[in-house]
Design an enzyme around this catalytic site. Structure first.
Site, PDB file in Angstrom:
ATOM      1  N   LYS A 219      12.535  21.914   9.576  1.00  0.00           N
ATOM      2  CA  LYS A 219      12.069  21.473   8.218  1.00  0.00           C
ATOM      3  C   LYS A 219      13.487  21.394   7.272  1.00  0.00           C
ATOM      4  CE  LYS A 219       7.469  20.776   7.875  1.00  0.00           C
ATOM      5  NZ  LYS A 219       6.933  19.491   7.819  1.00  0.00           N
TER       6      LYS A 219
ATOM      7  N   ASP B 258      12.490  17.090   9.869  1.00  0.00           N
ATOM      8  CA  ASP B 258      11.681  16.523   8.996  1.00  0.00           C
ATOM      9  C   ASP B 258      12.196  16.830   7.496  1.00  0.00           C
ATOM     10  OD1 ASP B 258       9.412  15.657   7.544  1.00  0.00           O
ATOM     11  OD2 ASP B 258       8.082  16.806   8.494  1.00  0.00           O
TER      12      ASP B 258
ATOM     13  N   GLU C 218      11.766  12.755  10.499  1.00  0.00           N
ATOM     14  CA  GLU C 218      10.477  12.153  10.005  1.00  0.00           C
ATOM     15  C   GLU C 218      11.016  12.143   8.288  1.00  0.00           C
ATOM     16  OE1 GLU C 218       6.812  14.615  10.661  1.00  0.00           O
ATOM     17  OE2 GLU C 218       7.719  15.363  12.535  1.00  0.00           O
TER      18      GLU C 218
ATOM     19  N   ASP D 109       5.920   9.317   8.121  1.00  0.00           N
ATOM     20  CA  ASP D 109       4.862  10.280   8.077  1.00  0.00           C
ATOM     21  C   ASP D 109       4.345   9.860   6.729  1.00  0.00           C
ATOM     22  OD1 ASP D 109       3.179  12.269   8.410  1.00  0.00           O
ATOM     23  OD2 ASP D 109       4.701  13.815   8.141  1.00  0.00           O
TER      24      ASP D 109
ATOM     25  N   LYS E 194      -1.871  11.770  11.196  1.00  0.00           N
ATOM     26  CA  LYS E 194      -2.639  13.041  10.875  1.00  0.00           C
ATOM     27  C   LYS E 194      -3.775  12.650  10.286  1.00  0.00           C
ATOM     28  CE  LYS E 194       1.946  15.335   9.494  1.00  0.00           C
ATOM     29  NZ  LYS E 194       2.498  15.848   8.503  1.00  0.00           N
TER      30      LYS E 194
END
Length: 373
Positions: free
Chosen positions: A168, A196, A222, A247, A271
């Protein structure tokens, strides 16, 4: 003539599911301390139970456990007495009744697919045309922290056998480069790393940071910039040496078509809590396949139950090539019975039971807030 009574939805139970994280999870959008999910159980007139789970993530979908719980009660009233196996009709009714709210919708979607597969006496992946022989290994996600802490976590995950890690990022170029540099020094240059940014950079910073990170052998990035800025995402992709994965900018198949049409990304991240569930996820995959785009499946804060449903889709669609199925491994407790089995080193194994093939421990749920409609 012999008459078979029609199966209808008798009742729906909506349950708040709270599971603490092992440690706070930090991304560029905020801090998560606990999974605050919602479980939906649909009971039919012929004695079947379909179960769905969703993970509201207010930073991304704008939904909370409270909003999902309240809206789910209204949707439950709408569904009573209806045919649970006419999934297209049921989901269309839900869409007409409530604008947006894909996370809430995904719980009902999942429960309906669980019912249909149980009625057919098939595991869901077989109903979708797949098989469970595919080997699936998840990466492991590292939340934003100091370069030293992230490097330690990365080495721990490498030593635990995970085939890849996801970092992250999404702060400043200097800090994000320092984090990746420290991690590369800890794990070496060949260990797969994905990043991401969770929309944390503006386009200029994204291009600058991605070029600075290129020497660290990054697989993909991402959502580098705000989700609404599709035009600039095209520019970022053209100027980035690192592949771009959409995403937060791809909720449903309409988003997927729009992004594919302008050449904004190399991958889609799917997702259920964004897409509204399995039904729309399959549509996103169809768009991706038409455009020659590969997919990743990901998660919010789902327990092993929703991850099991996700694995059924993975088993049915070969265009899913990356797997970020790690949320339940970050939770301090596992309230799920049956379902996918964690074999270590990032490997998930899917069983062969009818439906989704999992449930929840009644003892864990007994103190959770619930309502039966």
């Amino acid at each position: 003539m012999f008459y078979m009574p029609k199966t209808v939805i008798n009742s729906v139970e909506v349950i708040k599911l709270n599971i603490p994280y092992k440690e706070p999870f930090v991304i560029s959008l905020g801090v998560i301390n606990e999974a605050t999910n919602v479980v939906v159980k649909i009971e039919t007139s012929d004695g079947l139970t379909g179960i769905g789970e969703c993970a509201p993530f207010v930073y991304i979908v704008g939904e909370t456990q409270e909003t999902v719980f309240e809206l789910a009660k209204q949707i439950s009233k709408l569904l009573k007495g209806k045919d649970p196996f006419a999934i297209e009709d049921r989901l269309a009714e839900i869409d007409r009744a409530v604008q947006g709210n894909p996370t809430m919708k995904s719980a009902f979607d999942m429960a309906l697919y669980d019912l249909l597969a149980k009625k057919a006496n098939l595991p869901l992946y077989k109903l979708l045309g797949g098989n469970n022989k595919r080997e699936v290994y998840t990466d492991m996600t590292i939340s934003i922290d100091s370069p030293e802490k992230m490097a330690k976590d990365a080495l721990d995950f490498k030593n635990a056998g995970f085939p890849a890690i996801k970092l992250k990022l999404g702060t400043t170029t200097e800090l994000d480069v320092a984090r990746v540099k420290a991690i590369r020094e800890a794990v070496g240059m060949d260990y797969p790393i994905r990043i991401d940014a969770n929309q944390g950079w503006d386009p200029v910073t994204a291009i600058k940071t991605l070029n600075a990170l290129n020497k660290y052998n990054i697989e993909h990035c991402e959502e580098p910039i705000p989700h609404w800025n599709n035009k600039e995402l095209v520019r970022v992709r053209k100027n980035s040496p690192i592949s771009i994965m959409a995403d937060e900018s791809v909720f449903d198949h309409h988003d997927a078509f729009r992004l594919a049409s302008v050449g904004a990304c190399d991958y889609f991240n799917i997702k259920f809590s964004k897409s509204g569930g399995i039904h729309n996820a399959l549509k996103i995959i169809a768009v991706a396949e038409s455009a020659g785009i590969k997919c990743q499946v990901g998660c919010m804060s789902e327990s092993r139950y929703a991850l099991t449903a996700l694995m059924h889709v993975v088993a049915a669609r070969r265009s899913i090539v990356h797997f970020d199925i790690d949320s339940s491994l970050m939770l301090s407790e596992d309230p799920v019975t049956g379902g996918i089995i964690y074999k270590g080193s990032g490997k998930w194994e899917l069983g062969d039971e009818p439906g989704i093939g999992a449930s929840f421990d009644d003892n864990y749920l007994k103190n959770m807030e619930r309502i039966i409609v």
